[in-house]
Write a protein that holds these residues in place. Structure first.
Motif, PDB file in Angstrom:
ATOM      1  N   VAL A  65      75.640  18.119   9.913  1.00  0.00           N
ATOM      2  CA  VAL A  65      75.642  17.615  11.293  1.00  0.00           C
ATOM      3  C   VAL A  65      74.778  16.360  11.361  1.00  0.00           C
ATOM      4  N   ARG A  66      75.335  15.322  11.969  1.00  0.00           N
ATOM      5  CA  ARG A  66      74.690  14.025  11.928  1.00  0.00           C
ATOM      6  C   ARG A  66      74.728  13.344  13.287  1.00  0.00           C
ATOM      7  N   ARG A  67      73.859  12.373  13.440  1.00  0.00           N
ATOM      8  CA  ARG A  67      73.849  11.525  14.623  1.00  0.00           C
ATOM      9  C   ARG A  67      74.949  10.470  14.511  1.00  0.00           C
ATOM     10  N   PRO A  68      75.299   9.822  15.624  1.00  0.00           N
ATOM     11  CA  PRO A  68      76.301   8.753  15.561  1.00  0.00           C
ATOM     12  C   PRO A  68      75.934   7.617  14.612  1.00  0.00           C
ATOM     13  N   ASP A  69      74.640   7.400  14.362  1.00  0.00           N
ATOM     14  CA  ASP A  69      74.240   6.333  13.441  1.00  0.00           C
ATOM     15  C   ASP A  69      74.262   6.785  11.982  1.00  0.00           C
ATOM     16  N   GLY A  70      74.646   8.057  11.757  1.00  0.00           N
ATOM     17  CA  GLY A  70      74.767   8.565  10.399  1.00  0.00           C
ATOM     18  C   GLY A  70      73.561   9.325   9.891  1.00  0.00           C
ATOM     19  N   SER A  71      72.456   9.299  10.605  1.00  0.00           N
ATOM     20  CA  SER A  71      71.270  10.027  10.156  1.00  0.00           C
ATOM     21  C   SER A  71      71.409  11.515  10.466  1.00  0.00           C
ATOM     22  N   GLY A  72      70.634  12.327   9.760  1.00  0.00           N
ATOM     23  CA  GLY A  72      70.754  13.769   9.881  1.00  0.00           C
ATOM     24  C   GLY A  72      70.245  14.308  11.209  1.00  0.00           C
ATOM     25  N   ALA A  73      70.976  15.318  11.735  1.00  0.00           N
ATOM     26  CA  ALA A  73      70.577  15.963  12.989  1.00  0.00           C
ATOM     27  C   ALA A  73      70.324  17.447  12.792  1.00  0.00           C
ATOM     28  N   GLY A  74      70.246  17.898  11.528  1.00  0.00           N
ATOM     29  CA  GLY A  74      70.139  19.322  11.246  1.00  0.00           C
ATOM     30  C   GLY A  74      68.952  20.003  11.882  1.00  0.00           C
ATOM     31  N   ALA A  77      81.229  13.934  18.676  1.00  0.00           N
ATOM     32  CA  ALA A  77      81.651  12.532  18.590  1.00  0.00           C
ATOM     33  C   ALA A  77      82.819  12.326  17.629  1.00  0.00           C
ATOM     34  N   GLY A  78      83.008  13.225  16.675  1.00  0.00           N
ATOM     35  CA  GLY A  78      84.094  13.072  15.713  1.00  0.00           C
ATOM     36  C   GLY A  78      83.688  13.570  14.342  1.00  0.00           C
ATOM     37  N   ALA A  79      84.646  13.513  13.405  1.00  0.00           N
ATOM     38  CA  ALA A  79      84.442  14.083  12.077  1.00  0.00           C
ATOM     39  C   ALA A  79      84.628  13.033  10.991  1.00  0.00           C
ATOM     40  N   ASP A  80      83.938  13.271   9.874  1.00  0.00           N
ATOM     41  CA  ASP A  80      84.077  12.429   8.690  1.00  0.00           C
ATOM     42  C   ASP A  80      84.604  13.301   7.545  1.00  0.00           C
ATOM     43  N   PRO A  81      85.905  13.194   7.214  1.00  0.00           N
ATOM     44  CA  PRO A  81      86.450  14.020   6.135  1.00  0.00           C
ATOM     45  C   PRO A  81      86.046  13.560   4.745  1.00  0.00           C
ATOM     46  N   ALA A  82      85.374  12.410   4.669  1.00  0.00           N
ATOM     47  CA  ALA A  82      84.951  11.863   3.379  1.00  0.00           C
ATOM     48  C   ALA A  82      83.453  12.039   3.168  1.00  0.00           C
ATOM     49  N   ALA A  83      82.868  13.064   3.786  1.00  0.00           N
ATOM     50  CA  ALA A  83      81.422  13.268   3.684  1.00  0.00           C
ATOM     51  C   ALA A  83      80.989  13.657   2.275  1.00  0.00           C
ATOM     52  N   PRO A 127      80.792  16.477  -1.216  1.00  0.00           N
ATOM     53  CA  PRO A 127      80.463  17.886  -1.449  1.00  0.00           C
ATOM     54  C   PRO A 127      79.208  18.313  -0.698  1.00  0.00           C
ATOM     55  N   ASN A 128      79.196  19.584  -0.295  1.00  0.00           N
ATOM     56  CA  ASN A 128      77.982  20.172   0.269  1.00  0.00           C
ATOM     57  C   ASN A 128      77.321  21.040  -0.794  1.00  0.00           C
ATOM     58  N   TRP A 129      76.448  21.960  -0.419  1.00  0.00           N
ATOM     59  CA  TRP A 129      75.696  22.730  -1.408  1.00  0.00           C
ATOM     60  C   TRP A 129      76.586  23.619  -2.267  1.00  0.00           C
ATOM     61  N   THR A 130      77.810  23.910  -1.810  1.00  0.00           N
ATOM     62  CA  THR A 130      78.722  24.729  -2.609  1.00  0.00           C
ATOM     63  C   THR A 130      79.337  23.947  -3.758  1.00  0.00           C
ATOM     64  N   GLY A 131      79.233  22.620  -3.711  1.00  0.00           N
ATOM     65  CA  GLY A 131      79.877  21.777  -4.697  1.00  0.00           C
ATOM     66  C   GLY A 131      81.289  21.378  -4.321  1.00  0.00           C
ATOM     67  N   GLN A 132      81.782  21.902  -3.178  1.00  0.00           N
ATOM     68  CA  GLN A 132      83.131  21.595  -2.712  1.00  0.00           C
ATOM     69  C   GLN A 132      83.094  20.483  -1.659  1.00  0.00           C
ATOM     70  N   PRO A 133      84.141  19.653  -1.590  1.00  0.00           N
ATOM     71  CA  PRO A 133      84.217  18.642  -0.524  1.00  0.00           C
ATOM     72  C   PRO A 133      84.134  19.309   0.843  1.00  0.00           C
ATOM     73  N   ALA A 134      83.417  18.690   1.759  1.00  0.00           N
ATOM     74  CA  ALA A 134      83.228  19.261   3.095  1.00  0.00           C
ATOM     75  C   ALA A 134      83.349  18.152   4.141  1.00  0.00           C
ATOM     76  N   VAL A 135      83.284  18.554   5.396  1.00  0.00           N
ATOM     77  CA  VAL A 135      83.444  17.642   6.526  1.00  0.00           C
ATOM     78  C   VAL A 135      82.084  17.355   7.151  1.00  0.00           C
ATOM     79  N   GLY A 136      81.855  16.118   7.536  1.00  0.00           N
ATOM     80  CA  GLY A 136      80.674  15.764   8.308  1.00  0.00           C
ATOM     81  C   GLY A 136      80.986  15.809   9.796  1.00  0.00           C
ATOM     82  N   SER A 137      80.098  16.434  10.585  1.00  0.00           N
ATOM     83  CA  SER A 137      80.297  16.574  12.031  1.00  0.00           C
ATOM     84  C   SER A 137      79.255  15.742  12.759  1.00  0.00           C
ATOM     85  N   TYR A 138      79.706  14.889  13.677  1.00  0.00           N
ATOM     86  CA  TYR A 138      78.826  13.931  14.349  1.00  0.00           C
ATOM     87  C   TYR A 138      78.682  14.283  15.825  1.00  0.00           C
ATOM     88  N   TYR A 139      77.427  14.224  16.319  1.00  0.00           N
ATOM     89  CA  TYR A 139      77.110  14.630  17.690  1.00  0.00           C
ATOM     90  C   TYR A 139      76.134  13.649  18.338  1.00  0.00           C
TER      91      TYR A 139
END
Length: 234
Positions: free
Chosen positions: A157-166, A202-208, A210-222
């Motif tokens: 989960v990230r901010r609109p500027d791309g920085s982390g919002a976790g 705000a939208g999703a980034d399908p090119a985020a 791999p996450n901790w599982t090692g699998q490609p994942a989606v970035g969620s922006y808020y």
């Protein structure tokens, strides 16, 4: 600048439509819900679900865990799986009395007809755009004495500027009654309730990547929805 896409566009992306993360996972054993969640869903339902327990599994893949649970839960149990792709092979008919329904639908468009004692999402939020919206909806579908359990990656989960919002998102989830077990990346809620989180999707980034599982994942922006005086800083 990251190009964000809508959830309808995301549903057609390769990282989501071709996901195999949850296709083969069963109820127990090495590759299982019991191992990933740290508890056996069927055993939990037998103890807490009453005479007609309900289990809703989000991003259920082939629904193998639900099929296996239908064999051991009491007659009258209602098991529902929802998945964007759905089972690729028709599931076997469960034992008489158990009700099993596997729904092919996008979670953003689907609404259940009942509440559930158990709602799970095993490694499924990784492929959703509006993860926080899905979490809030699931909380409202949960029975008053029910449990919600889902894998969640705060780094996604990230901010609109791309920085982390976790950190801010976890603080808001905990304030709403959720527990986060970082070692398992597991988000838990005991007891259904309305949940309003102070973030706008705000939208999703399908090119985020791999996450901790090692699998490609989606970035969620808020972005924040809170007025300046009570502002929650993302």
């Amino acid at each position: 600048m990251v190009r964000l896409i809508s959830d309808s566009e995301l549903s057609a992306s390769s990282v989501v439509a071709n996901s195999t993360m949850n296709r083969e996972r069963g109820l127990s054993g090495v590759n299982s819900y019991t191992r990933e969640l740290g508890f056996d869903p069927a055993a939990w339902l037998r103890e807490h679900g009453g005479a007609a327990p309900g289990w809703l599994d989000l991003c259920s893949g082939e629904g193998r865990a639900l099929v296996e649970a239908a064999r051991v839960l009491p007659a009258g149990a209602e098991l529902t799986g929802v998945d964007l792709v759905g089972p690729l092979v028709p599931p076997p008919v469960p034992a008489a009395g158990a009700r099993l329904r596997l729904v092919t639908a996008a979670l953003a468009d689907w609404v259940p007809e009942r509440s559930y004692q158990l709602i799970t999402c095993v490694h499924g939020l990784h492929y959703l755009g509006d993860q926080l919206g899905a979490i809030a909806r699931a909380a409202s579908w949960l029975a008053p004495d029910g449990r919600f359990a889902a894998h969640f990656d705060p780094e996604s989960v990230r901010r609109p500027d791309g920085s982390g919002a976790g950190r801010a998102v976890l603080a808001a989830l905990r304030a709403a009654g959720f527990e986060y077990r970082a070692r398992r990346h597991l988000l838990l809620l005991d007891g259904g309730r309305p949940v309003a989180l102070p973030f706008g999707y705000a939208g999703a980034d399908p090119a985020a990547g791999p996450n901790w599982t090692g699998q490609p994942a989606v970035g969620s922006y808020y972005h924040s929805l809170v007025a300046p005086r009570g502002r929650v800083e993302l």
